[in-house]
Write an enzyme that holds these catalytic residues in place. Structure first.
Site, PDB file in Angstrom:
ATOM      1  N   CYS A 171       0.852  -1.188   0.000  1.00  0.00           N
ATOM      2  CA  CYS A 171       0.000   0.000   0.000  1.00  0.00           C
ATOM      3  C   CYS A 171       0.886   1.235   0.000  1.00  0.00           C
ATOM      4  O   CYS A 171       1.701   1.409   0.896  1.00  0.00           O
ATOM      5  CB  CYS A 171      -0.901  -0.020   1.230  1.00  0.00           C
ATOM      6  SG  CYS A 171      -1.680   1.563   1.590  1.00  0.00           S
ATOM      7  N   CYS A 223      -3.537   7.460  -1.855  1.00  0.00           N
ATOM      8  CA  CYS A 223      -4.852   7.569  -2.517  1.00  0.00           C
ATOM      9  C   CYS A 223      -5.903   8.192  -1.619  1.00  0.00           C
ATOM     10  O   CYS A 223      -6.788   8.901  -2.107  1.00  0.00           O
ATOM     11  CB  CYS A 223      -5.353   6.209  -2.945  1.00  0.00           C
ATOM     12  SG  CYS A 223      -4.070   5.080  -3.411  1.00  0.00           S
ATOM     13  N   THR A 231      -4.252   5.057   7.172  1.00  0.00           N
ATOM     14  CA  THR A 231      -3.216   4.658   6.227  1.00  0.00           C
ATOM     15  C   THR A 231      -2.229   5.796   5.977  1.00  0.00           C
ATOM     16  O   THR A 231      -2.627   6.886   5.573  1.00  0.00           O
ATOM     17  CB  THR A 231      -3.896   4.257   4.901  1.00  0.00           C
ATOM     18  OG1 THR A 231      -4.743   3.140   5.162  1.00  0.00           O
ATOM     19  CG2 THR A 231      -2.886   3.875   3.850  1.00  0.00           C
ATOM     20  N   GLU A 267      -0.443   1.862   9.216  1.00  0.00           N
ATOM     21  CA  GLU A 267      -1.685   2.470   9.679  1.00  0.00           C
ATOM     22  C   GLU A 267      -1.449   2.962  11.103  1.00  0.00           C
ATOM     23  O   GLU A 267      -0.609   2.422  11.821  1.00  0.00           O
ATOM     24  CB  GLU A 267      -2.844   1.459   9.686  1.00  0.00           C
ATOM     25  CG  GLU A 267      -3.308   1.036   8.309  1.00  0.00           C
ATOM     26  CD  GLU A 267      -2.378   0.029   7.661  1.00  0.00           C
ATOM     27  OE1 GLU A 267      -1.724  -0.737   8.413  1.00  0.00           O
ATOM     28  OE2 GLU A 267      -2.277  -0.001   6.426  1.00  0.00           O
ATOM     29  N   HIS A 289     -12.750   5.765  -3.191  1.00  0.00           N
ATOM     30  CA  HIS A 289     -11.738   4.922  -2.583  1.00  0.00           C
ATOM     31  C   HIS A 289     -11.903   3.459  -3.004  1.00  0.00           C
ATOM     32  O   HIS A 289     -10.924   2.718  -3.103  1.00  0.00           O
ATOM     33  CB  HIS A 289     -11.747   5.077  -1.060  1.00  0.00           C
ATOM     34  CG  HIS A 289     -10.441   4.681  -0.453  1.00  0.00           C
ATOM     35  ND1 HIS A 289      -9.230   5.062  -0.995  1.00  0.00           N
ATOM     36  CD2 HIS A 289     -10.134   3.912   0.619  1.00  0.00           C
ATOM     37  CE1 HIS A 289      -8.254   4.546  -0.273  1.00  0.00           C
ATOM     38  NE2 HIS A 289      -8.772   3.835   0.705  1.00  0.00           N
ATOM     39  N   TYR A 319      -8.884   0.849  -5.145  1.00  0.00           N
ATOM     40  CA  TYR A 319      -8.366  -0.485  -4.855  1.00  0.00           C
ATOM     41  C   TYR A 319      -7.831  -1.225  -6.073  1.00  0.00           C
ATOM     42  O   TYR A 319      -7.475  -2.396  -6.002  1.00  0.00           O
ATOM     43  CB  TYR A 319      -9.391  -1.302  -4.056  1.00  0.00           C
ATOM     44  CG  TYR A 319      -9.227  -1.001  -2.576  1.00  0.00           C
ATOM     45  CD1 TYR A 319      -9.440   0.282  -2.089  1.00  0.00           C
ATOM     46  CD2 TYR A 319      -8.787  -1.962  -1.680  1.00  0.00           C
ATOM     47  CE1 TYR A 319      -9.231   0.587  -0.753  1.00  0.00           C
ATOM     48  CE2 TYR A 319      -8.585  -1.661  -0.341  1.00  0.00           C
ATOM     49  CZ  TYR A 319      -8.802  -0.392   0.108  1.00  0.00           C
ATOM     50  OH  TYR A 319      -8.575  -0.087   1.427  1.00  0.00           O
ATOM     51  N   CYS A 358      -5.091  -0.667  -6.772  1.00  0.00           N
ATOM     52  CA  CYS A 358      -3.755  -0.950  -6.223  1.00  0.00           C
ATOM     53  C   CYS A 358      -3.555  -2.442  -6.030  1.00  0.00           C
ATOM     54  O   CYS A 358      -2.458  -2.957  -6.199  1.00  0.00           O
ATOM     55  CB  CYS A 358      -3.560  -0.221  -4.902  1.00  0.00           C
ATOM     56  SG  CYS A 358      -4.668  -0.787  -3.584  1.00  0.00           S
ATOM     57  N   GLU A 389      -6.848  -5.566   4.546  1.00  0.00           N
ATOM     58  CA  GLU A 389      -7.284  -4.255   4.069  1.00  0.00           C
ATOM     59  C   GLU A 389      -8.184  -4.393   2.843  1.00  0.00           C
ATOM     60  O   GLU A 389      -9.112  -3.606   2.643  1.00  0.00           O
ATOM     61  CB  GLU A 389      -6.084  -3.370   3.756  1.00  0.00           C
ATOM     62  CG  GLU A 389      -6.523  -1.933   3.507  1.00  0.00           C
ATOM     63  CD  GLU A 389      -5.374  -1.005   3.177  1.00  0.00           C
ATOM     64  OE1 GLU A 389      -4.336  -1.478   2.711  1.00  0.00           O
ATOM     65  OE2 GLU A 389      -5.543   0.206   3.394  1.00  0.00           O
TER      66      GLU A 389
HETATM   67 FE1  SF4 Z   1      -3.269   1.856   0.021  1.00  0.00          FE
HETATM   68 FE2  SF4 Z   1      -4.621   0.835  -2.017  1.00  0.00          FE
HETATM   69 FE3  SF4 Z   1      -5.874   2.304  -0.113  1.00  0.00          FE
HETATM   70 FE4  SF4 Z   1      -4.204   3.399  -1.921  1.00  0.00          FE
HETATM   71  S1  SF4 Z   1      -6.181   2.394  -2.303  1.00  0.00           S
HETATM   72  S2  SF4 Z   1      -4.290   3.843   0.242  1.00  0.00           S
HETATM   73  S3  SF4 Z   1      -2.629   1.830  -2.089  1.00  0.00           S
HETATM   74  S4  SF4 Z   1      -4.866   0.287   0.103  1.00  0.00           S
HETATM   75 FE    FE Z   2      -7.585   2.026   2.309  1.00  0.00          FE
END
Ligand code: SF4
Ligand code: FE
Length: 479
Positions: free
Chosen positions: A99, A103, A190, A256, A291, A295, A297, A445
């Site tokens: 992570c 974001c 985060t 976190e 958000h 994800y 990500c 997460e």
């Molecule tokens: Fe982390 Fe993914 Fe959340 Fe971005 S979207 S803060 S990379 S978990």
């Molecule tokens: Fe998150």
């Protein structure tokens, strides 16, 4: 001015954060071996913005100044912007294997750009002017913001104002001429300690009785009265060992923290919602949708895990077995399906009255619902392919021990063309992603971040358009 990675690191050193971990104050979070990998991951969002190959995805043109800015500070101006956001998430997930934390701030800024505008429309307030001034500051200085939503929530069966302890949801405790005083906490934040700014939003839709809790604002992360208590991660103390090979990913990680606001003063210029309780719900919904798109990500992290699984299959000499090939196909199928969902909600995005482009809510929720499941299956398949050695492997220190090192070298060799050490490394990476420090981000997460599975199911139920679907069915069969 966009910052590079070194400038970002220097900017963090100037912050005076109150951080606690393992029961003691951490005076220098930037160089703390447990926190540092998470700083490296955020730094990557700065570094990649200046790589010509990634510029297109990593940067954008500010709709306020016309300047080139880091996309993490951008307000989306088109579906193309939204699609690039998805691609940026995958790109960074793939380059860090964790992570990268930035974001949440981008998603908070975009949600506020919409809601402050709608608020002003209804009440003739000046939230949007304040917000745009704040946004200019964030864009000009290329800041990392923590988008802070999740309150501790106490007894889940009670609304904020009925909690035995009134601080279980962050609230306004005093109003002064110059601003407001707030008290409460935000959990699971985060990248909080890697952030210049903390943007607070309410965590649920609220009613009149809860209006003291309907508040949104931004604060510099090192303002007086804020305390950070770091969450610990599985296998985190491996990061303080002499040989970092056992971490699996020696450079990057996430973090976190619990962020506590102990009667903190917020000047009016930084207040973006104040007691207009009916706007708490829309703000939560916007942020959550953005958000859930972010994800993407996880498909980037999935790329790393699939790459690791294929590599260990080769190192073990089983990559040509048909069932192994099929498992790799399955992992790719699931991972690309995750990417599809994030892309789809971006492609189906639409323009809000403020001019901001927002993702399609239904598809963002469907996408995140997949994220609560597929990474677990991908992880299961990776563990299947890796074999049990992943969890019985002795430590890096044994590996270099003059007494037993040779034994490990001999008995843990797989494919004769591959060093035992490299086999060891790739197994540790799979361990890191599926049950070590990075599993916090890749698995749990994925389950609970941006809202637990049930939160998405409620939104899917609301948005699914059942009456229209029934109408279609009834029409076809002559009802
Ligand atoms: Fe982390 Fe993914 Fe959340 Fe971005 S979207 S803060 S990379 S978990
Ligand atoms: Fe998150």
């Amino acid at each position: 001015m966009m910052m590079n990675a070194a400038q970002y690191e220097e900017s963090l050193r100037k912050l005076d954060l109150v951080v606690y971990m393992f029961g003691r104050r951490i005076e220098n979070p930037v160089d703390d071996p447990i926190i540092r990998p998470s700083m490296n991951a955020v730094a990557k969002t700065y570094e990649m913005a200046s790589v010509p190959e990634f510029e297109e995805v990593m940067t954008a043109t500010s709709h306020l100044s016309g300047e080139k800015i880091n996309r993490f500070t951008h307000i989306h101006q088109s579906t193309e912007d939204l699609i690039k956001k998805t691609k940026m998430g995958r790109l960074l997930g793939a380059h860090t294997g964790c992570c990268f934390q930035r974001c949440v701030g981008m998603d908070a800024l975009n949600a506020l750009s919409i809601v402050t505008y709608d608020l002003d429309k209804k009440y003739g307030t000046e939230y949007n002017r304040r917000f745009l001034k704040y946004l200019t500051y964030v864009q000009e200085n290329d800041l990392t913001c923590d988008g802070a939503m999740t309150d501790p929530k106490g007894d889940r069966g009670l609304p904020p104002h009925k909690q035995p302890d009134p601080d279980m949801y962050l609230r306004v405790v005093e109003e002064t001429e110059g601003g407001i005083v707030v008290r409460g906490a935000k959990a699971h934040q985060t990248g909080a300690v890697n952030s210049h700014e903390i943007i607070v939003m309410p965590t649920i839709a609220m009613r009149e009785e809860d209006k003291d809790y309907a508040v949104s604002f931004a604060l510099p992360s090192d303002v007086k009265g804020i305390t950070y208590i770091m969450g610990r991660q599985s296998c985190d103390t491996r990061k303080v060992e002499r040989d970092l090979m056992d971490t699996g990913n020696p450079v990057f990680g996430g973090h976190e923290a619990l962020v506590v606001f102990d009667d903190v003063f917020v000047p009016w210029e930084r207040v973006f919602l104040y007691k207009e309780h009916e706007f708490a719900g829309p703000l939560v919904e916007r942020f959550a949708s953005y958000h859930r798109q972010s994800y993407a990500c996880k498909s980037g992290v999935g790329d790393v895990l699939i790459g690791a699984a294929q590599t260990i299959a080769e190192y073990n000499g089983v990559h040509n077995a048909s069932h192994v090939k099929d498992k790799i196909i399955e992992m790719n199928h699931l991972n690309e399906t995750l990417f599809c969902g994030s892309l789809a909600c971006a492609a189906e995005g639409r323009r809000e009255p403020s001019g901001t482009w927002c993702v399609n809510t239904l598809l963002a929720n469907v996408s995140k619902q997949n994220v609560t499941r597929f990474p677990y299956e991908i992880a299961r398949l990776a563990q299947d392919i890796a074999g049990g050695l992943m969890v019985t492997l002795p430590s890096a220190a044994d590996f270099t021990s003059p007494e037993v090192g040779k034994l490990l070298e001999k008995y843990y060799r797989g494919n004769p063309d591959v060093s035992t050490k490299n086999r060891f490394r790739i197994l540790r990476l799979i361990e890191n992603l599926t049950l070590g420090a990075a599993a916090v981000g890749y698995l749990t997460e994925s389950m609970h971040g941006a809202g637990s599975p049930q939160a998405q199911r409620i939104m899917i139920a609301r948005q699914a358009g059942l009456p229209e679907k029934q109408k279609l069915a009834k029409k076809l069969c002559g009802i």
